[in-house]
Design an enzyme around this catalytic site. Structure first.
Site, PDB file in Angstrom:
ATOM      1  N   CYS A   2       0.611  -1.189  -0.031  1.00  0.00           N
ATOM      2  CA  CYS A   2      -0.094  -0.114   0.087  1.00  0.00           C
ATOM      3  C   CYS A   2       0.738   1.295   0.141  1.00  0.00           C
ATOM      4  CB  CYS A   2      -1.087  -0.095   1.216  1.00  0.00           C
ATOM      5  SG  CYS A   2      -1.809  -1.418   1.736  1.00  0.00           S
ATOM      6  N   ARG A  27       4.276   0.036  -6.462  1.00  0.00           N
ATOM      7  CA  ARG A  27       4.279  -0.702  -5.229  1.00  0.00           C
ATOM      8  C   ARG A  27       3.292  -1.876  -5.408  1.00  0.00           C
ATOM      9  NH1 ARG A  27       6.768   1.747  -1.030  1.00  0.00           N
ATOM     10  NH2 ARG A  27       5.625   0.596   0.392  1.00  0.00           N
ATOM     11  N   TRP A  83      -3.644  -2.679  -0.949  1.00  0.00           N
ATOM     12  CA  TRP A  83      -3.579  -3.856  -1.593  1.00  0.00           C
ATOM     13  C   TRP A  83      -4.090  -4.786  -0.758  1.00  0.00           C
ATOM     14  CZ3 TRP A  83      -0.364  -8.110  -0.518  1.00  0.00           C
ATOM     15  CH2 TRP A  83      -0.282  -9.191  -1.514  1.00  0.00           C
ATOM     16  N   ASN A 109      -0.753   2.087   6.427  1.00  0.00           N
ATOM     17  CA  ASN A 109      -0.089   0.898   5.877  1.00  0.00           C
ATOM     18  C   ASN A 109       0.197   0.095   7.257  1.00  0.00           C
ATOM     19  OD1 ASN A 109      -0.275   2.088   3.430  1.00  0.00           O
ATOM     20  ND2 ASN A 109       2.195   2.312   3.125  1.00  0.00           N
ATOM     21  N   GLY A 110       0.297  -1.265   6.714  1.00  0.00           N
ATOM     22  CA  GLY A 110       0.606  -1.992   8.054  1.00  0.00           C
ATOM     23  C   GLY A 110      -0.379  -3.160   8.416  1.00  0.00           C
ATOM     24  N   GLU A 475      16.835 -18.106  -9.317  1.00  0.00           N
ATOM     25  CA  GLU A 475      16.357 -16.622  -9.533  1.00  0.00           C
ATOM     26  C   GLU A 475      15.716 -16.457 -10.970  1.00  0.00           C
ATOM     27  OE1 GLU A 475      15.553 -14.004  -8.088  1.00  0.00           O
ATOM     28  OE2 GLU A 475      15.860 -12.469  -9.519  1.00  0.00           O
ATOM     29  N   LYS A 479      11.856 -15.422 -11.613  1.00  0.00           N
ATOM     30  CA  LYS A 479      11.506 -14.348 -12.715  1.00  0.00           C
ATOM     31  C   LYS A 479      10.481 -14.716 -13.658  1.00  0.00           C
ATOM     32  CE  LYS A 479      12.621 -11.697 -11.088  1.00  0.00           C
ATOM     33  NZ  LYS A 479      13.549 -11.396 -10.142  1.00  0.00           N
ATOM     34  N   GLU A 482       7.149 -15.004 -11.774  1.00  0.00           N
ATOM     35  CA  GLU A 482       6.422 -13.626 -11.613  1.00  0.00           C
ATOM     36  C   GLU A 482       5.875 -13.021 -12.638  1.00  0.00           C
ATOM     37  OE1 GLU A 482       8.865 -11.671  -8.033  1.00  0.00           O
ATOM     38  OE2 GLU A 482      10.016 -12.301  -9.695  1.00  0.00           O
ATOM     39  N   HIS A 498      17.796 -37.049  -8.645  1.00  0.00           N
ATOM     40  CA  HIS A 498      16.984 -37.620  -7.215  1.00  0.00           C
ATOM     41  C   HIS A 498      15.518 -37.227  -7.311  1.00  0.00           C
ATOM     42  CE1 HIS A 498      20.934 -38.536  -5.475  1.00  0.00           C
ATOM     43  NE2 HIS A 498      21.450 -37.359  -5.700  1.00  0.00           N
ATOM     44  N   LYS A 597       5.754  -4.349  -4.778  1.00  0.00           N
ATOM     45  CA  LYS A 597       7.017  -4.059  -4.743  1.00  0.00           C
ATOM     46  C   LYS A 597       7.683  -4.196  -3.555  1.00  0.00           C
ATOM     47  CE  LYS A 597      10.866  -2.897  -6.498  1.00  0.00           C
ATOM     48  NZ  LYS A 597      11.480  -4.183  -7.178  1.00  0.00           N
TER      49      LYS A 597
END
Ligand code: F6R
Length: 602
Positions: A2, A27, A83, A109-110, A475, A479, A482, A498, A597
């Protein structure tokens, strides 16, 4: 996550808080809203409002909803992008929230962890709730107890901006656990959850410290209990813009060479075979006694840290443990006074990494930061640290920060090394020329686009790497997950037999990091096994590798570099592959679904 903006000054607040909200769009959010005082009554000379306007979805919807609205100059305004966490994204749940009498309006926010208990108590005292959010509780608490006492009852995290019907020229602000910054200039105060929103508006800011709260008004700023400290705002507004690029993600991948240069600038001496990190000078003596390192981070920063572990162990001979911050914060671990803990974070505000840092600080560990966002919570709460200087990263998926983090981790490993090896000199030299090699990969991005088209038919991928390239494979897989919403698993080459080898067939392609290094032959064996099972192979290989041309279905060549630095180069085609795969599927690569973000809640 947010975003909060606010304004009190001589100008009209509504356009200012809305424009600043736009700068926080990156964000991630799913609804937005504003509260402002909308007109002066000519009869009673009273300010009317606050008026609240909210909209679900993109800020364009809020822009339409506020079209024609005018706020009264010299009165306060606040705005928010939400958000959803508690309650679905709809107008009711969007901020600003208000109390029963509609006299208090706030953005938050929080998280209010004890909101259920508080809501039950407040309901017993006659308060009526209209939303499903934890935030609404704060408005009713303030109605009941006033802001100071209300906050004492809250368990959780907040960055808060509150306006009051009876005091249109004031904003109450408070911070605990979630960042809040006040821009100060020319009798005006700007509130923002992220300093990016203030770039170009003010030169001085106050980063609120934990527990700080107070009032902003036309007659000044009253913040306590600790005295507010004015600091310069070090963000270049130019850097936050997209330039000629269609997407921030592409712009930021293309900035790879530049961010690596910024990370090493002034810190390397080829002649003296040495690395100088000014941010660690204050702890030089403590670092000499360090026998063990821990690295804590989340997501992409965690994958960079996995490479950091290999660097610290190989180059500095320091045993290094690494943990995902969200695991570390609840784990019971033996503490040693000869350990230092390194916190790697682009935003410097990730809730889990910050909580892990506070735990380490409480345990008396020497805490060090590798942080990109200047003045962020992690940067301020670590004992010492090194900034990335990569500039703001706007695309939600981290790209340039990863490259920069690998640059800084390499420097730190060289810096902490107690002996000077020939390898160190080679790495120092290579770091200087690596930006040009990254450049050459980016110039060849058309070839990656062609490959992304060819592989568009697949919905599952295996990403394989060994040694330094194993975390790079993790990574790369993250990517593409996402950005393109396709399933990808990162695996260490040696682990393939394995389990995951059972998945290999003509419909399950492998993206292999198979550059020529100490484990090259082992990767070749892996790829032969895949080939034997008809698995398509897209290999990232060293320029001139003819064997790979025969073995893999497709090859993207990268210039030769030193093994320890290979991930810096090899990640670039994987970032580009994710980017083009997302674009070709028609997705918003800068704002992938469900992601934010900066993850400032747990
Ligand atoms: C992935 C990504 C996230 C972040 C993670 C940690 O593309 O961006 O996985 O890396 O949320 O964020 P920071 O580095 O800000 O602590």
């Amino acid at each position: 996550m947010c975003g909060i903006t606010g304004y009190i000054g001589k100008k009209e607040g509504l356009p200012i808080v809305f424009d600043n909200l736009r700068k926080l769009e990156y964000r991630g959010y799913d609804s937005a809203g504003v509260a402002f005082f909308n007109a002066v009554s000519s009869i009673k000379h009273q300010v009317l409002g606050p008026k609240v306007i909210k909209a679900v979805g993109k800020l364009d919807n809020l822009e339409k909803a506020i079209r024609g609205a005018k706020s009264q100059a010299a009165t306060a305004a606040i705005a928010h992008t939400r958000w959803a966490t508690h309650g679905i994204p709809n107008e009711t749940n969007a901020h600003p929230h208000t109390d029963c009498k509609k006299e208090i309006f706030l953005v938050h926010n929080g998280i209010v962890e004890n909101y259920r208990e508080l809501k039950t108590d407040l309901t017993k005292h006659g308060h009526h709730f209209y939303s499903d959010t934890d935030t609404e509780v704060l408005a009713h608490l303030i109605e009941e107890f006033g802001p100071e006492l209300a906050l004492k009852k809250v368990v959780g995290a907040y960055a808060l901006a509150v306006i009051f019907k009876k005091e249109p020229e004031k904003i109450f602000v408070a911070r605990l656990g979630s960042p809040l910054v006040i821009g100060v200039g020319g009798g005006e105060y700007y509130v923002a959850s992220d300093p990016t929103a203030l770039a170009g508006l003010v030169k001085k800011v106050v980063y609120l410290k934990e527990g700080q709260r107070g009032w902003l008004s036309l007659s000044g700023m009253k913040i306590g209990p600790a005295r507010p400290r004015l600091e310069p705002l070090e963000i270049d507004p130019e850097q936050s813009r997209r330039g000629n690029y269609k997407h921030f993600m592409m712009k930021e991948i293309a900035e790879g060479p530049e961010v690596l240069e910024s990370a090493i600038r002034g810190r390397l001496s080829v002649r003296r075979n040495s690395v100088k990190l000014g941010g660690l000078e204050s702890v030089t003596d403590q670092l000499k006694r360090i026998k063990r390192l821990e690295i804590l981070a989340c997501g992409t920063s965690y994958y960079a840290s996995l490479i950091g572990k290999l660097l610290f162990e190989e180059l500095a001979d320091i045993p290094t443990e690494i943990a995902i911050a969200s695991e570390y914060r609840y784990a019971k671990r033996p503490v040693s006074s000869q350990s230092a803990a390194i916190f790697v974070s682009q935003s410097g505000e990730t809730a889990d990494t910050l909580a892990a840092l506070r735990k380490a600080n409480n345990q008396g560990l020497l805490t060090l930061g590798i942080v990109n966002a200047v003045g962020s919570s992690i940067a301020r709460e670590t004992v010492a640290g090194v900034y990335n200087h990569a500039g703001p990263e706007i695309g939600v998926a981290s790209t340039k920060a990863f490259i920069s983090q690998l640059g800084v981790l390499s420097l730190m490993a060289l810096h902490l090394s107690r002996q000077k090896l020939k390898l160190h000199k080679e790495i120092i030299k290579e770091l200087r020329i690596l930006p040009f090699k990254i450049e050459s990969v980016i110039k060849n991005s058309g070839a990656i686009k062609t490959l992304a088209k060819k592989y568009l038919q697949y919905d599952n991928f295996l990403y394989l790497g060994r040694g330094y390239n194993y975390p790079a494979a993790l990574e790369g897989a993250l990517k593409i997950k996402e950005i393109s919403y396709v399933h990808a698993e990162g695996y260490a080459g040696g682990e393939m037999k394995h389990g995951p080898i059972a998945l290999i067939d003509k419909n399950f392609p492998t993206v292999a990091l198979a550059t020529q290094n100490r484990v090259y032959e082992k990767m070749i064996s892996n790829l032969e096994e895949i080939k034997a099972r008809s698995g398509p192979i897209l290999a990232i290989a060293t320029a001139g590798d003819k064997k790979m041309a025969k073995l893999a279905d497709d090859v993207f060549y990268v210039p030769k570099t030193i093994e320890q630095l290979e991930p810096i180069l090899n990640i670039v085609p994987l970032q580009l592959f994710a980017y083009y795969s997302g674009i070709l599927r028609g997705y918003d690569v800068d704002k992938p679904r469900n992601l934010a973000k900066s993850v400032t809640v747990e």
